[in-house]
Design an enzyme around this catalytic site. Sequence first.
Site, PDB file in Angstrom:
ATOM      1  N   HIS A 161       0.912  -1.280  -0.053  1.00  0.00           N
ATOM      2  CA  HIS A 161      -0.114   0.119   0.047  1.00  0.00           C
ATOM      3  C   HIS A 161       0.965   1.243   0.104  1.00  0.00           C
ATOM      4  O   HIS A 161       1.944   1.365   0.714  1.00  0.00           O
ATOM      5  CB  HIS A 161      -0.978   0.082   1.159  1.00  0.00           C
ATOM      6  CG  HIS A 161      -0.370  -0.111   2.396  1.00  0.00           C
ATOM      7  ND1 HIS A 161       0.056  -1.409   2.813  1.00  0.00           N
ATOM      8  CD2 HIS A 161       0.000   0.635   3.490  1.00  0.00           C
ATOM      9  CE1 HIS A 161       0.714  -1.295   4.188  1.00  0.00           C
ATOM     10  NE2 HIS A 161       0.637   0.023   4.775  1.00  0.00           N
ATOM     11  N   HIS A 163       0.931   5.220   1.050  1.00  0.00           N
ATOM     12  CA  HIS A 163       0.455   6.346   1.897  1.00  0.00           C
ATOM     13  C   HIS A 163       0.473   7.557   1.245  1.00  0.00           C
ATOM     14  O   HIS A 163       1.390   7.955   0.525  1.00  0.00           O
ATOM     15  CB  HIS A 163       1.290   6.375   3.231  1.00  0.00           C
ATOM     16  CG  HIS A 163       1.166   5.428   3.927  1.00  0.00           C
ATOM     17  ND1 HIS A 163       0.326   5.457   5.049  1.00  0.00           N
ATOM     18  CD2 HIS A 163       1.837   4.008   4.207  1.00  0.00           C
ATOM     19  CE1 HIS A 163       0.542   4.272   5.870  1.00  0.00           C
ATOM     20  NE2 HIS A 163       1.427   3.560   5.268  1.00  0.00           N
TER      21      HIS A 163
END
Length: 219
Positions: A161, A163
């Site tokens: 992922h 940010h």
Amino acid sequence: MENRRLAVLCSHLRPVGRGSSSGSASASARLSTSGCSFGSSDDDRGGKNKQRSRDPGDRRSSAEDCVFCRIIRGESPAFKLYEDEKCLCILDSNPLSHGHSLIIPKSHYSSLEATPPDVVAAMCSKVPFIGSAIMRAAGCDSFNLLVNNGAAAGQVIFHTHIHIIPRKARDCLWTSESLRRRPLNFNQDASRLVNHVKEELSNMSNVSNDSKGQEPTLS
């Protein structure tokens, strides 16, 4: 493991305080808000899920218990900002700043290096589009782009992922910004590091191209 993640981040961070699927989207999916009541982040996990999601060895088991995979399957709630056929953007449930969000691939990959280049490209290609919308909505003009890749770097959920962390002037989010950076010494240590990295890149490229029956392209 919120305490572990914060312990890692706090080495260069000054804290500022502390659904269901909305339906399939087309490739040109637009920014939208979902009716879900919770966000999701590296921090907000149950003990069982944190322990099992930390093991990147068993891809099937990790995907089964991964909180991001549950969100993607519509089994866990999240505030969804953007969705297309390859990735999803949600609000981080323990944000470092107002509008802190995560871009996650819809397929389960335990780390950045395990993520296929086309998936990484799909995620990164959405950063300017999503980041600009988040900045306008959050009332700021800057953001940090961050990937915690590996446990020592603060990764807690082993599902790749990215940010997006909105920033404002003088928000004092990263204490390292007030530190003086040392200039690079053009010495033998730096030269050895450069040569070592190039050697690793060449080896990795050769392995990759051998598997495809192609000639190396690195120069």
